[in-house]
Design a protein around this motif. Structure first.
Motif, PDB file in Angstrom:
ATOM      1  N   PHE A  80       0.826  -1.203   0.000  1.00 59.28           N
ATOM      2  CA  PHE A  80       0.000   0.000   0.000  1.00 59.28           C
ATOM      3  C   PHE A  80       0.862   1.254   0.000  1.00 59.28           C
ATOM      4  N   PHE A  86       0.867  -3.074  10.452  1.00 59.80           N
ATOM      5  CA  PHE A  86       0.051  -3.233  11.649  1.00 59.80           C
ATOM      6  C   PHE A  86       0.803  -2.640  12.828  1.00 59.80           C
ATOM      7  N   HIS A  88       0.374  -2.331  15.968  1.00 55.89           N
ATOM      8  CA  HIS A  88       0.474  -2.973  17.276  1.00 55.89           C
ATOM      9  C   HIS A  88       1.294  -4.255  17.221  1.00 55.89           C
ATOM     10  N   PHE A  97       2.389 -12.341   9.561  1.00 60.10           N
ATOM     11  CA  PHE A  97       0.923 -12.332   9.609  1.00 60.10           C
ATOM     12  C   PHE A  97       0.287 -13.253   8.567  1.00 60.10           C
ATOM     13  N   VAL A 101      -2.250 -16.618   9.524  1.00 57.62           N
ATOM     14  CA  VAL A 101      -3.700 -16.653   9.349  1.00 57.62           C
ATOM     15  C   VAL A 101      -4.128 -17.782   8.411  1.00 57.62           C
TER      16      VAL A 101
ATOM     17  N   GLU B 189      -7.273   0.615   5.311  1.00 60.15           N
ATOM     18  CA  GLU B 189      -6.087   0.058   4.659  1.00 60.15           C
ATOM     19  C   GLU B 189      -5.535  -1.167   5.373  1.00 60.15           C
ATOM     20  N   GLN B 190      -5.477  -1.105   6.713  1.00 61.97           N
ATOM     21  CA  GLN B 190      -4.911  -2.253   7.431  1.00 61.97           C
ATOM     22  C   GLN B 190      -5.780  -3.490   7.265  1.00 61.97           C
ATOM     23  N   GLU B 192      -7.636  -4.075   4.679  1.00 59.28           N
ATOM     24  CA  GLU B 192      -7.403  -4.537   3.305  1.00 59.28           C
ATOM     25  C   GLU B 192      -6.107  -5.322   3.224  1.00 59.28           C
ATOM     26  N   ALA B 193      -5.090  -4.813   3.898  1.00 56.23           N
ATOM     27  CA  ALA B 193      -3.801  -5.508   3.892  1.00 56.23           C
ATOM     28  C   ALA B 193      -3.954  -6.905   4.465  1.00 56.23           C
ATOM     29  N   ALA B 194      -4.705  -7.012   5.560  1.00 54.84           N
ATOM     30  CA  ALA B 194      -4.900  -8.317   6.188  1.00 54.84           C
ATOM     31  C   ALA B 194      -5.650  -9.256   5.247  1.00 54.84           C
ATOM     32  N   ALA B 199      -6.266 -13.283   5.401  1.00 53.84           N
ATOM     33  CA  ALA B 199      -7.043 -13.384   6.638  1.00 53.84           C
ATOM     34  C   ALA B 199      -8.534 -13.336   6.322  1.00 53.84           C
ATOM     35  N   GLY B 201     -12.637 -12.663   7.624  1.00 63.34           N
ATOM     36  CA  GLY B 201     -13.233 -11.528   8.334  1.00 63.34           C
ATOM     37  C   GLY B 201     -13.032 -11.603   9.839  1.00 63.34           C
ATOM     38  N   GLN B 203     -10.665 -13.260  11.559  1.00 59.98           N
ATOM     39  CA  GLN B 203      -9.243 -13.034  11.895  1.00 59.98           C
ATOM     40  C   GLN B 203      -8.896 -11.563  11.785  1.00 59.98           C
ATOM     41  N   ARG B 207      -7.536  -9.684  15.043  1.00 59.70           N
ATOM     42  CA  ARG B 207      -6.100  -9.419  15.046  1.00 59.70           C
ATOM     43  C   ARG B 207      -5.740  -8.006  14.615  1.00 59.70           C
ATOM     44  N   ILE B 208      -6.618  -7.361  13.839  1.00 63.50           N
ATOM     45  CA  ILE B 208      -6.273  -6.025  13.322  1.00 63.50           C
ATOM     46  C   ILE B 208      -7.211  -4.955  13.874  1.00 63.50           C
ATOM     47  N   PRO B 211      -7.484  -4.699  18.093  1.00 66.36           N
ATOM     48  CA  PRO B 211      -6.331  -4.055  18.748  1.00 66.36           C
ATOM     49  C   PRO B 211      -6.220  -2.568  18.432  1.00 66.36           C
ATOM     50  N   ARG B 293      -0.776   6.286  22.162  1.00 65.58           N
ATOM     51  CA  ARG B 293      -0.982   5.447  20.994  1.00 65.58           C
ATOM     52  C   ARG B 293      -1.163   6.328  19.760  1.00 65.58           C
ATOM     53  N   SER B 296       1.975   7.889  18.534  1.00 65.64           N
ATOM     54  CA  SER B 296       2.838   6.969  17.801  1.00 65.64           C
ATOM     55  C   SER B 296       2.276   6.711  16.414  1.00 65.64           C
TER      56      SER B 296
END
Lengths: 331, 301
Positions: A80, A86, A88, A97, A101, B189-190, B192-194, B199, B201, B203, B207-208, B211, B293, B296
């Motif tokens: 991207f 991610f 965290h 990852f 999965v 985006e995260q 989508e990346a997963a 992964a 739905g 998961q 996991r994304i 958190p 958080r 960061s």
């Protein structure tokens, strides 16, 4: 693995982002989708990944239709624009990852996952950052982590959205050479999107120039640069001067700044122009002229020595002779 | 944060002590600043600190023995139990609802999305008493479902289910309201990346998404819980004030007060005040975490 796009159309409301595109991407090649923003290149990339569904047309991988295959089953790697790491998870876990999965029966052992992640970290030269978090990394490092994460699942296709867009100029230069070398090493079919013509021309095997959702030209970098098919491609791939046509019927002619000779004496077919300004920083001098009598600006690039030899004064009239002209018949 | 973003302290505090700090062109005159601070502090003292102290003062005025007797009175214990039960049912319900609503609003585009967003705010804009009345009109003896409910011997109004329903209604915006802007800012985006990494739905959510929203979620839950335990108006309408059966802590405090049992009333009230203080402390902890958080996250260019 080869990719086949057939009659792809994508609309967002009344806006046509991608307008009937056919494209064949060869196995193992590194292809650039090049175009200004809004030309549909990112939409096209997302449709290859399955993140967006085309309104019309089909996508096939290696001859097998994949239009209705879910993004998670397409086995593509996607990098991207802003990396989407991610936040965290550690770098190690980010890369792992895709391996974690997997359904239990296909999942590698913890040991095999660690080996794989470590070898990928070595490949992208970041093995010393495994325990860090994404926010502790520089932009270039994040970019490489995103690449390693995408490669971890052994994708059949690697797709990169503006891979160097968010980096500063020096890192960008470095990373694109590195990507080229990486591709020669890994040899996975790769498509990247960029709006930077220099990037596309330097890195890709083939360049697809897009505009308004359509393909303007496809070809090897040298090909599209030297033999642009349309005025758009010509203007998009570097600086260009539009020269006045001799009569109303003939089409406009174009010349690149480095394809123009400057003399102090008139020659047949030369154009008189007033010297406005010149700057000689680096090996190339950039000169600005105003055509007589229209005062249209013409940019010229000369070797520094030639510029010194000419010793033009501002306001003086000189004679310009294009050495290479491009003419496009009106569409 | 980036060291390159200095606070305004660097501007106002001169590094050389000798010349007196020159007033900035944008600064208000000194007396205006003092006046504003004084108004803010005075307001806080009058409306927050004094009542809070008063609650504890009144509760303990007749000694710790009376205080303990008041909060261990069977009716008070029943009220505490009912309050906890109500919170225990309505908070998890609103947690699930809030996440689902925020998820659909932040991550999908669909018809009626704006209507849904507005509807989520409805309990904030409707008076709690009206909220309670809605349930009386629906489930009361004279209400739409009244006869049917009586036939099947189901009691909702003047019973625990009514109290839970009213509380759920009043508290449902908290979690969703907290999550919607957070999830919208985070984008997809995260996720989508997963997905591209294989992964499913479930998961992706565990996991994304979870958190990434956990601090915002916790914050919403804390606020939701505080309101669930403290709600008076809506619960008052549907409860019927049956001692030892349909009285929550706020209602119990009111009844005792009306019966001139001031110490007992304030003892019960002090429990709610304590809850507020605990909530405040938890809120501070969570806020601190959310901030570190976020900063960061902000470092991502």
């Amino acid at each position: 693995m080869s990719i086949e796009l057939h009659g792809i159309v994508k609309r967002f409301g009344s806006f046509v982002a991608v307008d009937h595109i056919d494209l064949h991407i060869e196995t193992g090649e590194l292809l650039a989708l090049l175009g200004p923003s809004g030309s549909g290149k990112t939409s096209l990339l997302r449709m290859i990944a399955g993140l967006e569904a085309p309104d019309e047309g089909s996508v096939s991988f290696q001859g097998k239709d994949a239009t209705d295959t879910h993004a998670r089953d397409r086995q593509v790697g996607f990098v991207f624009q802003h990396y989407a790491l991610f936040g965290h998870m550690t770098i190690f876990e980010n890369i792992a990852f895709g391996l974690r999965v997997r359904p239990r029966k296909d999942r590698l052992s913890e040991r095999a996952i660690a080996d794989k992640v470590n070898s990928l970290l070595l490949l992208v030269q970041l093995d010393w950052l495994a325990d860090r978090y994404p926010h502790q990394l520089s932009g270039g490092q994040r970019q490489r982590v995103a690449l390693a994460r995408a490669l971890a699942v052994e994708p059949r296709v690697l797709l990169l959205d503006e891979p160097f867009g968010a980096l500063d100029a020096r890192v960008r230069q470095e990373l694109r050479r590195w990507l080229r070398r990486l591709h020669d090493e890994v040899h996975v079919t790769s498509v990247f999107v960029t709006h930077d013509q220099e990037e596309a021309l330097e890195v890709a095997d083939r360049v697809v120039v897009m505009n308004h959702g359509r393909i303007e030209q496809i070809g090897a970098p040298a090909d599209v640069y030297d033999h642009p098919a349309t005025p758009f491609v010509f203007e998009f791939l570097g600086h260009v001067n539009r020269l006045p046509s001799a009569s109303a019927e003939t089409a406009d002619t174009y010349a690149r700044p480095h394809d123009i000779n400057v003399e102090r004496t008139p020659a047949p077919a030369s154009l008189a122009a007033r010297f406005v300004h010149g700057s000689a920083i680096g090996p190339v001098a950039r000169l600005e002229f105003a055509l007589e009598p229209s005062a249209q600006t013409i940019n010229v690039e000369l070797p520094r020595e030639r510029f010194r030899e000419l010793a033009l004064r501002e306001g003086e009239v000189a004679y310009l002779t294009p050495t290479r002209l491009h003419r496009f018949s009106p569409a | 944060m980036d060291p390159a973003t200095p606070g305004c302290a660097d501007v106002t505090a001169p590094s050389v002590p000798n010349p007196p700090p020159r007033p900035l062109g944008t600064d208000e005159p000194r007396f205006v600043r003092w006046l504003l601070i004084a108004i803010a502090l005075g307001f806080l003292t009058l409306f927050l600190f004094v009542p809070l102290l008063f609650v504890f003062f009144e509760a303990l005025k007749k000694g710790i023995g009376v205080y303990l007797a008041a909060i261990t009175d069977p009716d008070a214990v029943d009220a505490i139990k009912l309050t906890l039960l109500t919170a225990l049912i309505s908070v998890p319900l609103n947690l699930v609802f809030g996440v689902a609503a925020a998820w659909s609003i932040a991550k999908f585009n669909f018809r009626g999305k704006n209507v849904l967003t507005t509807l989520i705010d409805l309990p904030f804009s409707v008076s709690p008493v009206i909220a309670g009345l809605i349930f009386v009109l629906l489930f009361g003896l004279q209400g739409w479902f009244g006869p049917w409910l009586r036939e099947h011997d189901v009691k909702i109004i003047f019973a625990v289910p009514g109290i839970v329903l009213a509380t759920v209604f009043v508290t449902f915006p908290f979690v969703a309201r907290e999550l919607i802007p957070l999830m919208q800012a985070q984008g997809t985006e995260q996720e989508e990346a997963a997905t591209v990494l294989g992964a499913n739905g479930w998961q992706t959510f565990w996991r994304i998404t979870l958190p990434n929203i956990k601090w915002g979620l916790l914050y919403g839950v804390i606020l939701c819980n505080a309101r669930a335990m403290g709600e008076f108006g809506a619960v008052s309408v549907v409860s019927g004030h049956i001692r030892g059966s349909t009285n929550t802590l706020p209602l119990q405090a009111e009844i005792l007060y009306n019966e001139y049992q001031f110490s007992a009333a304030f003892a019960v009230a002090s429990l709610l005040a304590l809850l507020a203080l605990v909530t405040l402390a938890l809120k501070l902890v969570v806020e601190r975490n959310t901030h570190s958080r976020q900063s960061s996250l902000e470092q991502v260019p």
